[in-house]
Scaffold this motif. Structure first.
Motif, PDB file in Angstrom:
ATOM      1  N   TRP A   1       1.039  -1.360   0.337  1.00  6.31           N
ATOM      2  CA  TRP A   1      -0.565  -0.230   0.308  1.00  6.31           C
ATOM      3  C   TRP A   1       0.954   1.242   0.091  1.00  6.31           C
ATOM      4  O   TRP A   1       1.902   0.699   0.655  1.00  6.31           O
ATOM      5  CB  TRP A   1      -1.257   0.041   1.637  1.00  6.31           C
TER       6      TRP A   1
ATOM      7  N   ILE B   1      -8.982   6.216  -0.705  1.00  7.70           N
ATOM      8  CA  ILE B   1      -8.126   4.303  -1.257  1.00  7.70           C
ATOM      9  C   ILE B   1      -9.923   4.268  -2.382  1.00  7.70           C
ATOM     10  O   ILE B   1     -10.961   4.052  -2.226  1.00  7.70           O
ATOM     11  CB  ILE B   1      -7.983   3.105  -0.481  1.00  7.70           C
TER      12      ILE B   1
ATOM     13  N   SER C   1      -9.701  -0.234  -4.370  1.00  3.69           N
ATOM     14  CA  SER C   1      -9.266  -0.903  -4.438  1.00  3.69           C
ATOM     15  C   SER C   1      -9.800  -2.495  -4.081  1.00  3.69           C
ATOM     16  O   SER C   1     -11.256  -1.817  -4.035  1.00  3.69           O
ATOM     17  CB  SER C   1      -8.731  -1.381  -2.569  1.00  3.69           C
TER      18      SER C   1
ATOM     19  N   PRO D   1     -10.762  -3.928   1.121  1.00  4.19           N
ATOM     20  CA  PRO D   1     -11.032  -2.605   1.621  1.00  4.19           C
ATOM     21  C   PRO D   1      -9.509  -2.566   2.286  1.00  4.19           C
ATOM     22  O   PRO D   1      -8.216  -3.471   2.636  1.00  4.19           O
ATOM     23  CB  PRO D   1     -11.657  -3.241   3.209  1.00  4.19           C
ATOM     24  N   PRO D   2      -9.121  -1.596   2.873  1.00  3.25           N
ATOM     25  CA  PRO D   2      -7.565  -1.061   2.803  1.00  3.25           C
ATOM     26  C   PRO D   2      -7.223  -0.955   4.425  1.00  3.25           C
ATOM     27  O   PRO D   2      -8.554  -1.247   5.500  1.00  3.25           O
ATOM     28  CB  PRO D   2      -7.981   0.177   2.524  1.00  3.25           C
TER      29      PRO D   2
ATOM     30  N   TRP E   1     -12.949   4.289   1.682  1.00  2.00           N
ATOM     31  CA  TRP E   1     -12.472   3.393   0.889  1.00  2.00           C
ATOM     32  C   TRP E   1     -13.709   3.128  -0.545  1.00  2.00           C
ATOM     33  O   TRP E   1     -15.196   3.364  -0.095  1.00  2.00           O
ATOM     34  CB  TRP E   1     -12.817   2.456   1.010  1.00  2.00           C
TER      35      TRP E   1
ATOM     36  N   SER F   1     -14.896  -0.222  -3.826  1.00  4.45           N
ATOM     37  CA  SER F   1     -14.483  -0.512  -4.702  1.00  4.45           C
ATOM     38  C   SER F   1     -14.201  -0.282  -5.859  1.00  4.45           C
ATOM     39  O   SER F   1     -14.381   0.691  -6.353  1.00  4.45           O
ATOM     40  CB  SER F   1     -15.583  -1.602  -4.777  1.00  4.45           C
TER      41      SER F   1
END
Length: 167
Positions: free
Chosen positions: A121, A132, A134, A137-138, A144, A146
């Motif tokens: 990361w 984020i 991603s 999930p970070p 965050w 998707s």
């Protein structure tokens, strides 16, 4: 003019995300320009065309114009690569500039992360990362979305973009 970056390792899906994000922003009435950083020698001109001949013959700048578009190419000819701030100043005013690359610069960014890349990361080491995008999930408390949800990422972009004076 507000700015937001998409930062991540090669292969994370930044360009694919950009192709889905730009129409989502446009549908909301947001005028968007982009800046893409290339880590290698690239060419936007076609060998043998007049503009290519002008550039190869030594022109510092070549402007090509038609009824559909115009483009300005600048050859650095040994001068240092301009920084992001200088490049942003070259753009015509627009609501939002989305920057792909320049991951080490201090502008606000959304980290694009794909687990299959096997890369670490970026956000723990970069305080300019505000959110984020991603496939998982970070770790940590950052907002965050998707990678598959362009509308949610558009929300993050609009929430975290900032004027140059603010970064």
């Amino acid at each position: 003019m507000r700015v937001i970056g998409l930062a991540g390792w090669s292969g994370a899906g930044k360009t694919t995300l950009m192709a889905r994000l730009l129409p989502a922003l446009g549908a909301r009435g947001v005028g968007v320009s982009t800046i893409k950083h290339a880590h290698h020698r690239f060419d936007v001109d076609t060998p043998g065309k007049d503009s290519w001949v002008h550039r190869e013959a030594g022109a510092r700048q070549v402007l090509v114009s038609s009824e559909h578009r115009w483009a300005l190419m600048t050859e650095l000819r040994g001068s240092p690569e301009p920084g992001l701030t200088e490049l942003l100043r070259q753009l015509a005013p627009v609501d939002l500039v989305v920057v792909e690359g320049f991951k080490r610069d201090r502008h606000p960014k959304i980290e694009v992360h794909r687990t299959a890349n096997g890369k670490p990361w970026l956000h723990p080491e970069d305080p300019a990362i505000r959110a984020i995008a991603s496939d998982v999930p970070p770790p940590g408390p950052l907002p965050w979305a998707s990678l598959d949800d362009a509308e949610a990422i558009a929300d993050l972009v609009l929430r975290h973009a900032a004027a140059m004076a603010d970064w």
